[in-house]
Scaffold this active site. Sequence first.
Site, mmCIF file in Angstrom:
data_model
loop_
_atom_site.group_PDB
_atom_site.id
_atom_site.type_symbol
_atom_site.label_atom_id
_atom_site.label_comp_id
_atom_site.label_asym_id
_atom_site.label_seq_id
_atom_site.Cartn_x
_atom_site.Cartn_y
_atom_site.Cartn_z
ATOM 1 N N GLY A 117 2.051 1.714 0.025
ATOM 2 C CA GLY A 117 3.535 1.646 -0.106
ATOM 3 C C GLY A 117 3.950 3.148 -0.378
ATOM 4 O O GLY A 117 3.150 3.796 0.277
ATOM 5 N N SER A 118 5.145 3.378 -0.961
ATOM 6 C CA SER A 118 5.463 4.876 -1.136
ATOM 7 C C SER A 118 4.696 5.789 -1.857
ATOM 8 O O SER A 118 4.976 7.103 -1.738
ATOM 9 C CB SER A 118 7.045 4.788 -1.507
ATOM 10 O OG SER A 118 7.923 3.970 -0.995
ATOM 11 N N THR A 119 3.442 5.352 -2.643
ATOM 12 C CA THR A 119 2.951 6.005 -3.357
ATOM 13 C C THR A 119 2.035 7.203 -2.556
ATOM 14 O O THR A 119 1.695 8.238 -2.995
ATOM 15 C CB THR A 119 1.596 5.461 -4.174
ATOM 16 O OG1 THR A 119 0.955 4.523 -3.093
ATOM 17 C CG2 THR A 119 2.191 4.423 -5.103
#
Length: 668
Positions: free
Chosen positions: A325-327
């Site tokens: 994801g956005s990590t």
Amino acid sequence: MKPRRSIKDPRGENLLFRRRALAGFALIVLCLSLLVGRFVFLQVLRHDEFVTRSQANRVKPRAIPPARGLIYDRNGVLLADNVPAFRLEVVPEQVKDMPALLERLGQVVPLDQDDLDAFRKQLKQSRRFDSVPLKMRLTEDEIARFAVNRWRFPGVDVVPYLTRRYPLGGLLAHVVGYVGRIDADDLERLDPKRYQGTSHVGRSGIERSYENILHGTPGYELLEVNADGRTQRVLETHAPTPGKNLYLSLDVRLQKAAEAAFDGRPGAAVAIDPRNGQVLAMVSVPTFDPNLFVNGISRADYAALTNDPDKPLYNRALRGVYPPGSTVKPLVGLAGLETGMRTPQDSVVSTGVFYIPGQQRGYRDDQRGGVGRVDLAGAIEQSVNTYFYKLALDMGIDRFSEYMGKFGFGRPTGIDLIGESSGVLPSREWKAANYRQPWYPGETVIAGIGQGYWAVTPLQLSHAIATFAGHGVPYAPRLVMATQGGVNGKPQPLANPPSGPSVIRKPADWDAVNQGMERVIYGARGTGRQLGVGFPYLMAGKSGTAERFSRRTEAYETNRSTEYLATRHRAWFVAYAPADNPQIAVAAILESGAWGSSAAGPIVRTILDTWLAGHDGVLADAKRLPVSAAPLAPAAVPAGGAPPDTNIEDGEPVEDLPAQATTSGGAP
């Protein structure tokens, strides 16, 4: 007429007697010669052989297994111990009727089906003169009852041994692992001389990965026995060499705090020191009690573990693979800077939906209606998908994969544990090898926000964030930081030099990305803006909400409850602190979490708080924040881009949306 009487011949009789006497004497001499010759043959020529045989009948060697090395955490807390116990052993060659013996013995010492099955299995793979364990960890009552009836069971004896014990139970089960009884497969690969008398071997975790160091070298003793094979006395003893003790880099305090923060929810967390690669905490929830496996787990216990839907035996930190994801957005932004595709000041306009030029398929933005114009720091702060969609598309998948691979994605990190998963780093070559299909631009777009084919382990992501926090200097994650020869020996540190030069060429690029990650915590519109409250040092982080299902249902648009969204999302949060002098980097995932910052963020904050409690006094080089520190000033708000009250961190493709279409909002 009277018969004639023969005339007696004394001389002839005397000669006959003498001949017979000489023959008898010669026969006696011959027999004596043969007897003497036989004695010489046995007592002189074959003296050594028969002395050895005689001694073998009277003296029996018995292997003494070495004490297994102990395992400690970095502060000396005992994680794996050896405790004295007694077991029942049988020598097969001394038993005439094994089934009858087991039946009679079971009336004295209770033997369950698991004991009998394990014994019969090991009986088939052992030599007849070797002792085979029948029942482990006898109670005092069982020992006493057998002692009274011992005369009835030739070839059976009670033998002392050291058994493995894990004092903290399931707290470190996935990392420390456990030992188990040696089976047929083990006998084929283990050195028979080194494992004489040993009944257990490392099965998982550190116990398996460091088996050669933990095991040691066996000794032996010479026993004088009677005609029944019972020991009369010990004639000679050669002590074994115990295995070396291990000191792990793990901190039990952090481990306990992290596991408690999950509150039983499935997930994983890994904390690493970016300065040296030492793993400070490695949690996989749920867990299990490794003590169940040491002397053979029962069928009921094993069935309970394997049938549990949450899979407690599965090491999520090491083997679990999830979309990041956005990590990974900060690292994608760094790739843009390092490859020269972007500067920190370059900006994009977020309208809510991103389109690949010439295509009608839209890709959702983070927030309803978009946020307007943002630069790199703002895109990281608000997790603006459009910025990273466009950046990934401009870079192209080949350049994108090449740079992201520098942070260890798509391959094992090299941690000193067996069984690590490789994950998946999206690339043209990977797709061709696994799907035999060409690469499409849309797949590059969603790779930019950590979706699509992306698959990382919590360990990989923590390693990547630790590498960034350490200004790009990569260290292979390491669990064992020192070995110790004996209880009084001085621990010997194990070297773990950097695995290569820094992957970041320009310090200014690091500063730009770090600024964005600080604004995630302290920015007015940061996705993790509540997590820095009360923390006395600068923190940098990034949330991530990886979607498990498509959004193309009305239920997603109408049902915004946390419970419903938790069934659809995997919640991530990564952070490091202090941001100006990083000393700990953490990645945590909840397999079911509505939003990264609100679900996984508190777990990371708990780990950082616990770590700080033991290090606050030594952080002289880190900037301490005032208690009333205000959040960082927000970036300018463009027209039509008022600060939203919700945030969706990762987008899914949307089919045939008009250019101004908007997405539904998310959670704070």
